[in-house]
Enzyme design. Sequence first.
Site, PDB file in Angstrom:
ATOM      1  CE  LYS A 276      36.076  -2.297   5.600  1.00 35.13           C
ATOM      2  NZ  LYS A 276      36.720  -2.782   4.384  1.00 35.13           N
ATOM      3  NE  ARG A 303      29.447  -5.155  -1.755  1.00 34.90           N
ATOM      4  CZ  ARG A 303      30.189  -4.174  -1.278  1.00 34.90           C
ATOM      5  NH1 ARG A 303      31.191  -4.439  -0.489  1.00 34.90           N
ATOM      6  NH2 ARG A 303      29.947  -2.939  -1.586  1.00 34.90           N
TER       7      ARG A 303
HETATM    8  P1  AMP Z   1      33.837  -1.658   1.994  1.00 38.58           P
HETATM    9  O1  AMP Z   1      33.956  -2.804   1.037  1.00 38.58           O
HETATM   10  O2  AMP Z   1      35.095  -0.845   2.118  1.00 38.58           O
HETATM   11  O3  AMP Z   1      32.568  -0.864   1.751  1.00 38.58           O
HETATM   12  O4  AMP Z   1      33.652  -2.252   3.458  1.00 38.58           O
HETATM   13  C1  AMP Z   1      32.596  -3.071   3.797  1.00 38.58           C
HETATM   14  C2  AMP Z   1      32.979  -4.498   3.585  1.00 38.58           C
HETATM   15  O5  AMP Z   1      33.934  -4.910   4.553  1.00 38.58           O
HETATM   16  C3  AMP Z   1      31.862  -5.461   3.779  1.00 38.58           C
HETATM   17  O6  AMP Z   1      31.038  -5.549   2.658  1.00 38.58           O
HETATM   18  C4  AMP Z   1      32.601  -6.766   4.017  1.00 38.58           C
HETATM   19  O7  AMP Z   1      32.862  -7.392   2.783  1.00 38.58           O
HETATM   20  C5  AMP Z   1      33.923  -6.317   4.609  1.00 38.58           C
HETATM   21  N1  AMP Z   1      34.134  -6.755   6.001  1.00 38.58           N
HETATM   22  C6  AMP Z   1      35.313  -7.198   6.476  1.00 38.58           C
HETATM   23  N2  AMP Z   1      35.224  -7.504   7.769  1.00 38.58           N
HETATM   24  C7  AMP Z   1      33.945  -7.251   8.152  1.00 38.58           C
HETATM   25  C8  AMP Z   1      33.243  -7.359   9.393  1.00 38.58           C
HETATM   26  N3  AMP Z   1      33.829  -7.787  10.507  1.00 38.58           N
HETATM   27  N4  AMP Z   1      31.931  -7.002   9.400  1.00 38.58           N
HETATM   28  C9  AMP Z   1      31.317  -6.549   8.278  1.00 38.58           C
HETATM   29  N5  AMP Z   1      31.941  -6.422   7.092  1.00 38.58           N
HETATM   30  C10 AMP Z   1      33.252  -6.765   7.018  1.00 38.58           C
END
Ligand code: AMP
Length: 591
Positions: A276, A303
């Site tokens: 991530k 996004r």
């Molecule tokens: P959050 O922003 O905490 O809801 O986490 C989801 C976000 O992590 C996604 O919208 C992406 O922007 C980010 N992200 C980072 N690495 C990845 C990955 N390998 N696959 C999907 N999302 C990722």
Amino acid sequence: MEFATFAERADAMAAEGGDLATVALVVDALAAAGDDLPVVARFLRGEVFPGWDGRTLSVGPSLCHEALARAAGANVAAADVEERLAETGEIGAVAADLDLGGQTGLAAFGAGDGAGSADDGLTVREVYEELVAVAEATGDGSESFRTDTLFGLFTRASPTEAAYLARLVLGEMRVGVGDGAVRDAVAEAFLGAAVTTPVDERDADDDTEALVAVVERALQVTNDHGRVAEIARDEGADGLRDVSLSVGRPVRSMLAQAGTVADALGSWGRVAAEVKYDGARVQIHYEAPDDPDSEGAVSIYSRNMEDVTAALPELVEHVREHARPPAILDGEAVAVDDDGEPLPFQEILRRFRRKHDVDRMREEVRVELRAFDCLHADGTDLLDAPVTERHDRLRDLLDASVSELLVSADADEIEAFEATALAAGHEGVMLKRPDSTYDPGKRGRNWLKRKPDVETLDLVVTGAEWGEGRRAELFGTFELSVRVRDGSGDGYATVGNVATGITDEELAELTERLEPQVRAESGQEVSFTPETVFEVGYEEIQASPTYGSGYALRFPRFLGVREDKAPGDADTLERVERLAGDGGASTVDPE
Ligand code: AMP
């Protein structure tokens, strides 16, 4: 459609509390929209433009208040509008209450292109065209053009029209029509679905759910309520099934829920794990050039589908150099240091939406792409392909900066992958269902972001096991204990073992530090005099008969030595009990 008719219908929806009754009103409005169907479908959602379209009205509250005040006549100032707004709290009610365009001849000052005389009614088309002009106005004088155009519309509006015009331009429609209501109404109005009929009253061969799903997918693919409504009406479900992605038009990003490795493996059997990355989401559209000797257009969207291409020139260059068009890529833009190591999230924010000084900032903060998904490759849409296939296609069309995807059914392997990711400075891991499709805009259970450790624990190291093979000289696994207070002082009760999250270098240091604390040894196992405290992360705490404390940490991870803490400062059994009782942990049924 007359704008008055639209406003009355919207008002009826706003007055309706029930979901199905609202859908029924949307069905009627869509069926009556005629040529204005795309615009009506969007207006009801409070949108002037399709979701993929980057145009915005650039109408803020003060501009709208100014236009309303002018339309209300010489005795009303923007400050009066604001005062009324403070009283009622809602711009529609304020607009409806003002006596707009009451004075003869006022509309003659209206500057919008299609402005007519004071007594001809506004149409939906006309309002839309005026708003397009507002959105497209640029440069000197554009602000007064926007105010004038809105003023021209307000002077011709009835109270209800003024209410919905004000709400529309400020993006506050509040008629209770969400994406689901438009989707359901399109299915009912044009495909014959029976959404508003209670389930037990539907025909035996009812295919409402399937038809709703067809509309839903078409909305995800096109990102355009208006177009979907029109295709449904003119070409039916088959027309909707045929819609495809358009390189250059962003779709919504697929999102993730919080979850654990245990959840993921329990539900899917296998997990596709990825780093991530801690950056900003980017969807990159790379169009094939018309003429093979020229370069295809690259556009980058955030996004929220904002066009951020101009802020990230190095990503544009990177994609041109390393990818093959046409393609739609999904990934993260990350800030990195000179060695390519990730920098904190705040750094990418200094670059992400920047409109000025892009070249100067490019020198200061280096941005790189981490691509993890591919929605379209070589003319084929991949939304319905599984994660693993999309990733293969991604690797095939982009020869650098593609995420590593580990597909595994082994919790330890996934944990080790995570430990490596964390050690490299990443935020954590994403867990994806290997056979799942890409669902734009969905925050479903097919993508999980590993739940961050809610609270770490500081635990006493009470034992260890020697390693094996080339690590026989080092401790491998450490036994962790909580502090148990009783009348006679502190005792310790085990709560788990940790072997994850420790680098080779740290292992050597820990061995050197802990060897003098060994107080008993038996076979591979040693016990220590309680002296050292580890900070430990975990996924959850479960009640468990395995350890002395009656609890076990799931997936414990070494975070570091608490140099500032002695065993007497370590966490107590009470705290572990409390954490286990919180939502952050689960207990195993005593059965
Ligand atoms: P959050 O922003 O905490 O809801 O986490 C989801 C976000 O992590 C996604 O919208 C992406 O922007 C980010 N992200 C980072 N690495 C990845 C990955 N390998 N696959 C999907 N999302 C990722």
